[in-house]
Write a protein that holds these residues in place. Structure first.
Motif, mmCIF file in Angstrom:
data_model
loop_
_atom_site.group_PDB
_atom_site.id
_atom_site.type_symbol
_atom_site.label_atom_id
_atom_site.label_comp_id
_atom_site.label_asym_id
_atom_site.label_seq_id
_atom_site.Cartn_x
_atom_site.Cartn_y
_atom_site.Cartn_z
ATOM 1 N N PHE A 363 65.319 -3.246 -30.859
ATOM 2 C CA PHE A 363 64.646 -1.953 -30.929
ATOM 3 C C PHE A 363 65.021 -1.299 -32.258
ATOM 4 N N PRO A 364 64.187 -1.447 -33.290
ATOM 5 C CA PRO A 364 64.521 -0.906 -34.618
ATOM 6 C C PRO A 364 64.726 0.600 -34.619
ATOM 7 N N ASP A 365 64.095 1.328 -33.677
ATOM 8 C CA ASP A 365 64.254 2.783 -33.650
ATOM 9 C C ASP A 365 65.524 3.222 -32.939
ATOM 10 N N GLY A 366 66.297 2.253 -32.370
ATOM 11 C CA GLY A 366 67.551 2.597 -31.704
ATOM 12 C C GLY A 366 67.381 3.065 -30.268
ATOM 13 N N HIS A 367 66.133 3.107 -29.750
ATOM 14 C CA HIS A 367 65.890 3.548 -28.370
ATOM 15 C C HIS A 367 65.631 2.326 -27.492
ATOM 16 N N LYS A 368 66.673 1.831 -26.849
ATOM 17 C CA LYS A 368 66.509 0.692 -25.950
ATOM 18 C C LYS A 368 65.809 1.167 -24.679
ATOM 19 N N ARG A 369 64.734 0.479 -24.309
ATOM 20 C CA ARG A 369 63.930 0.929 -23.182
ATOM 21 C C ARG A 369 63.414 -0.266 -22.383
ATOM 22 N N ASP A 370 62.871 0.047 -21.210
ATOM 23 C CA ASP A 370 62.376 -0.989 -20.324
ATOM 24 C C ASP A 370 61.010 -1.490 -20.783
ATOM 25 N N LEU A 371 60.651 -2.658 -20.263
ATOM 26 C CA LEU A 371 59.338 -3.219 -20.528
ATOM 27 C C LEU A 371 58.426 -3.019 -19.325
ATOM 28 N N LYS A 372 57.140 -2.996 -19.628
ATOM 29 C CA LYS A 372 56.137 -2.995 -18.552
ATOM 30 C C LYS A 372 55.678 -4.413 -18.240
ATOM 31 N N ALA A 373 55.598 -5.248 -19.273
ATOM 32 C CA ALA A 373 55.108 -6.605 -19.058
ATOM 33 C C ALA A 373 55.546 -7.498 -20.211
ATOM 34 N N ALA A 374 55.654 -8.800 -19.919
ATOM 35 C CA ALA A 374 55.910 -9.828 -20.929
ATOM 36 C C ALA A 374 55.003 -11.007 -20.615
ATOM 37 N N ARG A 375 54.359 -11.563 -21.646
ATOM 38 C CA ARG A 375 53.375 -12.628 -21.440
ATOM 39 C C ARG A 375 53.637 -13.764 -22.418
ATOM 40 N N LEU A 376 53.504 -15.007 -21.918
ATOM 41 C CA LEU A 376 53.664 -16.207 -22.738
ATOM 42 C C LEU A 376 52.287 -16.807 -23.010
ATOM 43 N N PHE A 377 52.005 -17.026 -24.299
ATOM 44 C CA PHE A 377 50.755 -17.630 -24.710
ATOM 45 C C PHE A 377 51.050 -18.986 -25.341
ATOM 46 N N VAL A 378 50.276 -20.013 -24.936
ATOM 47 C CA VAL A 378 50.370 -21.350 -25.512
ATOM 48 C C VAL A 378 48.999 -21.698 -26.068
ATOM 49 N N ASP A 379 48.969 -21.962 -27.367
ATOM 50 C CA ASP A 379 47.700 -22.271 -28.054
ATOM 51 C C ASP A 379 46.676 -21.160 -27.831
ATOM 52 N N GLY A 380 47.167 -19.902 -27.817
ATOM 53 C CA GLY A 380 46.273 -18.760 -27.692
ATOM 54 C C GLY A 380 45.851 -18.422 -26.286
ATOM 55 N N GLN A 381 46.307 -19.161 -25.285
ATOM 56 C CA GLN A 381 45.954 -18.899 -23.896
ATOM 57 C C GLN A 381 47.192 -18.466 -23.112
ATOM 58 N N MET A 382 47.051 -17.389 -22.308
ATOM 59 C CA MET A 382 48.176 -16.917 -21.511
ATOM 60 C C MET A 382 48.464 -17.910 -20.392
ATOM 61 N N VAL A 383 49.734 -18.337 -20.316
ATOM 62 C CA VAL A 383 50.142 -19.301 -19.289
ATOM 63 C C VAL A 383 51.166 -18.722 -18.330
ATOM 64 N N SER A 384 51.755 -17.561 -18.674
ATOM 65 C CA SER A 384 52.777 -16.967 -17.791
ATOM 66 C C SER A 384 52.859 -15.474 -18.067
ATOM 67 N N GLU A 385 53.123 -14.681 -17.002
ATOM 68 C CA GLU A 385 53.235 -13.223 -17.130
ATOM 69 C C GLU A 385 54.312 -12.720 -16.180
ATOM 70 N N VAL A 386 55.122 -11.761 -16.674
ATOM 71 C CA VAL A 386 56.158 -11.130 -15.867
ATOM 72 C C VAL A 386 55.950 -9.615 -15.948
#
Length: 640
Positions: A363-386
């Motif tokens: 976090f370059p701004d120094g404000h560590k915060r929670d995420l709403k979502a994280a997604r993995l893309f393989v060859d431009g296609q989403m294969v996993s989401e949390v």
């Protein structure tokens, strides 16, 4: 004439009525202003450390000086950059108060009224206030003078009472200054940013010097910026009210939300609880900011209640807001998939069937915060989401791949502030090892034109080798037949040589001319030159002591100097062990050192009487004065 006078009076009536209306309206405005003069709504600087959640505090005080303690979220409006934001939490808390008595000592405070000094009158008020404090109060008390911080943040009212009892200064000899106020502000500035107690300074002072007014205004500005209220008691006659210094003091108290009072000795001093009780409580407000950039922003609060309508001054605050930076943690360059037999023993599956992709967030701004979502893309296609914690890893399904190939990985994240960001694209090779085959399957798969050509070539080579070996075998049989005939011929029989006729035994002898060592008698061993240009006086022998002897071309480091291109500066050395056995070792020379035509290492090799030694191009025979003896036997040559 009367008619003209009457006309003039008639013309004056409307003017007088207008003036009266204006005056009446002005009186109403003045009364309204006076009624609201005691009403305040002050706001603290916001805390943005939990970005995007922003927290601040505010204090609504009605015209009577009472804290309004029954506000609801529907009655407050928070404006961020002049736009209303939704309040997520509103809490009424009682953090306590930092109370600092800052006394500007001077002889004015020692003047008496009705037989009692002004200072003692004030100490009586302080004592009454202290007695009203609870034993478990959350307030703390500090006492500051021009010379020192006498007491700092005493937590127990009993200690406050003792501090006031012990405070007996020599006021008549004291010199007034602004030091006590400056030291009080230093205590305020030393408080941690997480401290949310209310802050109040009771400043007791004679009339300040005109030269101190600019500094006094600076201190008042610092107090206002740190949400510190100044309650100022000007000690002196009531005529001080018209002085410029009194005006500055009064304005400082007003700007900080405090109060101003002139005490000549005759007046009844204010009850300190009327000062402090309204600020013993505060509202804590939390809201979610929509700011997604760094800069300076404003905050303002509006309160709308039946008996209280007020808008706070705008507070400016700085905030840094930047998107997060996701980074892969040790991404693989290659993933190898292998075939394994299933439990039924007939079918096959690839393993592993998935891979866990891990990453970290900066976090370059120094404000560590929670995420709403994280997604993995393989060859431009989403294969996993949390979408729920933890977000630090994602699963990559590998079961879909049936052949080897290169793929690119990328992770996208969305945080609670609404920022989106992604990692760089990372290439990964997915390699599928071939499925295991039986020998027959491998043979069938390997049959092609090239394979047939190789097999044919190998057969041809085999036939040629058989022909060659057959011819060689027939030739050997023919030669054996010829040798057999030769062996039967008495003239061509081999002569057997008696080995004893060529025995070479080195005898144990002590020649008369054996070399001697200075002061030590005969040398225990010597070297007899056989070849090479050796720089010796008589070129007969080299005496060897028990100590180490260095051979080389360096005239300084060598004991025996040998010349020639094959000799290194420090070429070899001869030394003895604890049992006085001689050894020779090479010293890293280029041409090498040899014993009986065998090379010698730097670790050394033992010497025996009669050994042939080669140092570069030089040859020597090693002899000991008392040799153990070594017999050289000649083995007959076998003619067969």
């Amino acid at each position: 004439m009367k008619k003209q006078l009457f006309q003039r009076k008639s013309n004056l009536r409307p003017t007088v009525l207008v003036c009266l209306c204006v005056l009446f309206a002005a009186m109403l405005i003045q009364q309204t202003s006076l009624a609201q003069s005691g009403q305040t709504l002050s706001v603290s600087n916001p805390d943005t450390s939990a970005y995007p959640a922003v927290t601040f505090y505010f204090w609504p005080i009605d015209p009577s000086g009472n804290f309004i303690a029954d506000l609801t979220t529907a009655e407050i409006h928070v404006l961020e950059n002049d736009r209303e934001v939704k309040v997520t939490a509103l809490n009424l808390i009682e953090p306590g108060t930092h109370v600092i008595f800052a006394i500007n000592e001077g002889k004015t405070l020692a003047n008496s009224y009705s037989g009692e000094t002004r200072m003692n009158r004030m100490k009586d008020v302080f004592t009454t206030w202290i007695k009203s404090e609870s034993i478990t109060t959350t307030d703390d008390f500090s006492l500051v003078t021009n010379n020192a911080v006498v007491k700092n943040q005493l937590a127990k009212p009993a200690d406050w009472m003792q501090a006031m009892t012990d405070y007996n200064p020599d006021l008549r000899s004291a010199t007034p200054s602004l030091n006590s106020l400056s030291q009080a502000m230093s205590l305020i500035k030393s408080l941690p940013s997480t401290d949310h107690k209310a802050r109040a300074i009771l400043y007791i002072t004679p009339l300040p010097d005109k030269n101190d007014l600019a500094t006094l205004q600076e201190q008042a500005t610092l107090a206002a910026n740190s949400n510190t209220r100044l309650f100022i008691w000007l000690v002196g006659p009531q005529t001080f009210a018209s002085e410029d210094a009194a005006t500055v003091l009064k304005q400082a108290a007003a700007d900080t939300g405090g109060a101003f009072f002139i005490f000549s000795g005759a007046e009844t001093l204010p009850d300190l609880n009327t000062y402090l009780n309204p600020f013993s409580h505060e509202y804590q407000v939390t809201y979610q900011t929509s700011i997604q950039k760094s800069g300076t922003f404003t905050l303002q609060v509006q309160v709308s209640q039946k008996d209280f309508e007020s808008t706070s001054p705008k507070i400016s605050f700085d905030m840094k807001a930047e998107a997060p930076n996701p980074i892969f943690l040790s991404p693989p360059e290659m993933l190898t998939l292998n075939w394994v037999k299933n439990a039924d023993g007939k079918t096959w599956s690839l393993t592993p069937d998935s891979y866990t992709v891990k990453y970290m967030l900066e976090f370059p701004d120094g404000h560590k915060r929670d995420l709403k979502a994280a997604r993995l893309f393989v060859d431009g296609q989403m294969v996993s989401e949390v979408t729920t914690a933890p977000f630090d890893e994602l699963k990559w399904d590998l079961s879909q791949y049936t052949e080897s190939g290169n793929h690119s990985l990328q992770i996208f994240v969305e945080d609670s502030a609404g920022f989106t960001a992604s990692t760089i694209k990372t290439p990964v090779l997915v390699k599928l090892n071939p499925k295991p085959q039986t020998a027959f399957q491998k043979f069938l798969d390997s049959i092609n034109y090239i394979t047939l050509a190789i097999v044919g070539l190998l057969i041809l080579i085999g036939i040629l080798l058989m022909v060659v070996f057959r011819r060689k075998f027939l030739k050997q049989q023919s030669e054996k037949a010829i040798h057999k005939k030769t062996d039967d011929d008495p003239v061509k029989q081999a002569v057997i040589i008696d080995p004893m006729d060529y025995a070479d035994t080195i005898s144990k002898e002590v020649p008369a001319d054996w070399p001697r060592l200075p002061g030590a008698g005969k040398a225990p061993a010597r070297l007899l030159p056989i070849g090479g240009d050796i720089q010796l006086p008589q070129r007969k022998h080299i005496a060897l002591p028990l100590q180490e002897t260095i051979f080389g071309s360096d005239t300084v480091r060598s004991d025996i100097v040998l010349s020639g291109a094959t000799i290194s500066p420090v070429h070899a050395k001869i030394f003895t062990d604890s049992a006085k056995h001689f050894y020779i070792a090479d010293c890293g020379s280029a041409a090498g050192t040899w014993i009986n035509y065998a090379p010698v290492s730097s670790q050394g090799a033992p010497l025996e009487h009669g050994d042939l030694i080669n140092i570069g191009a030089y040859s020597f025979r090693f002899e000991e004065i008392n040799p153990e003896g070594k017999t050289i036997q000649v083995t007959p040559y076998n003619m067969e």
